[in-house]
Design an enzyme around this catalytic site. Structure first.
Site, PDB file in Angstrom:
ATOM      1  N   CYS A   1     -25.466  50.175  84.405  1.00  0.00           N
ATOM      2  CA  CYS A   1     -25.831  51.400  85.113  1.00  0.00           C
ATOM      3  C   CYS A   1     -26.836  51.047  86.214  1.00  0.00           C
ATOM      4  CB  CYS A   1     -26.412  52.416  84.136  1.00  0.00           C
ATOM      5  SG  CYS A   1     -26.763  53.995  84.916  1.00  0.00           S
ATOM      6  N   THR A   2     -26.306  50.699  87.366  1.00  0.00           N
ATOM      7  CA  THR A   2     -27.108  50.204  88.477  1.00  0.00           C
ATOM      8  C   THR A   2     -28.207  51.174  88.893  1.00  0.00           C
ATOM      9  OG1 THR A   2     -25.163  49.027  89.244  1.00  0.00           O
ATOM     10  CG2 THR A   2     -26.979  49.207  90.785  1.00  0.00           C
TER      11      THR A   2
END
Length: 133
Positions: A53-54
């Site tokens: 989850c950047t």
């Protein structure tokens, strides 16, 4: 858009959950507790990274740096203290197969560097779980 704001926007479709999420996150990452603030944010980075989850990874990296975290740690797990490295297996299990977590994963280790986190397992476990909720 900041990573957390993106998440808040998505969770905002469920206002009651959002209120609880933000309160819990604030307490775990900013409130009283035994874990150092840089450790808290690094643990959150580890949790967000398990799901790639950047937006959250970037958010927690920023908070980690503001908390005085060691920039070397951001290069990879091989640069972090062993006591944080010991959380990696628990992080993997909680992220992908939480039903496989057993008491033995949380029991006392004969290694002194593990003691710090074991004494604080409630807080670090909650931080890891927060990003999987």
């Amino acid at each position: 858009m900041d990573g957390l704001n993106h998440v808040i926007k998505q969770i905002g479709y469920h206002p009651e959950y959002l209120k609880e999420f933000l309160g819990t996150q604030n307490y775990l990452l900013k409130g009283d507790g035994p874990l150092r603030y840089d450790y808290r944010h690094y643990i959150a980075i580890m949790a967000a990274a398990r799901h790639q989850c950047t937006c959250l990874i970037n958010h927690y990296k920023q908070k980690f740096t503001l908390a005085g975290g060691n920039a070397q740690w951001l290069k990879g797990l091989q640069y972090i203290p062993k006591k944080l490295m010991n959380l990696n297996e628990i992080n993997k299990i909680l992220a992908h197969t939480p039903w496989r977590l057993t008491k033995s994963h949380l029991e006392v280790s004969p290694h002194k560097e593990h003691d710090y986190l074991l004494k604080n397992k409630a807080q670090y476990s909650c931080i890891l779980i927060l990003d999987f909720g």
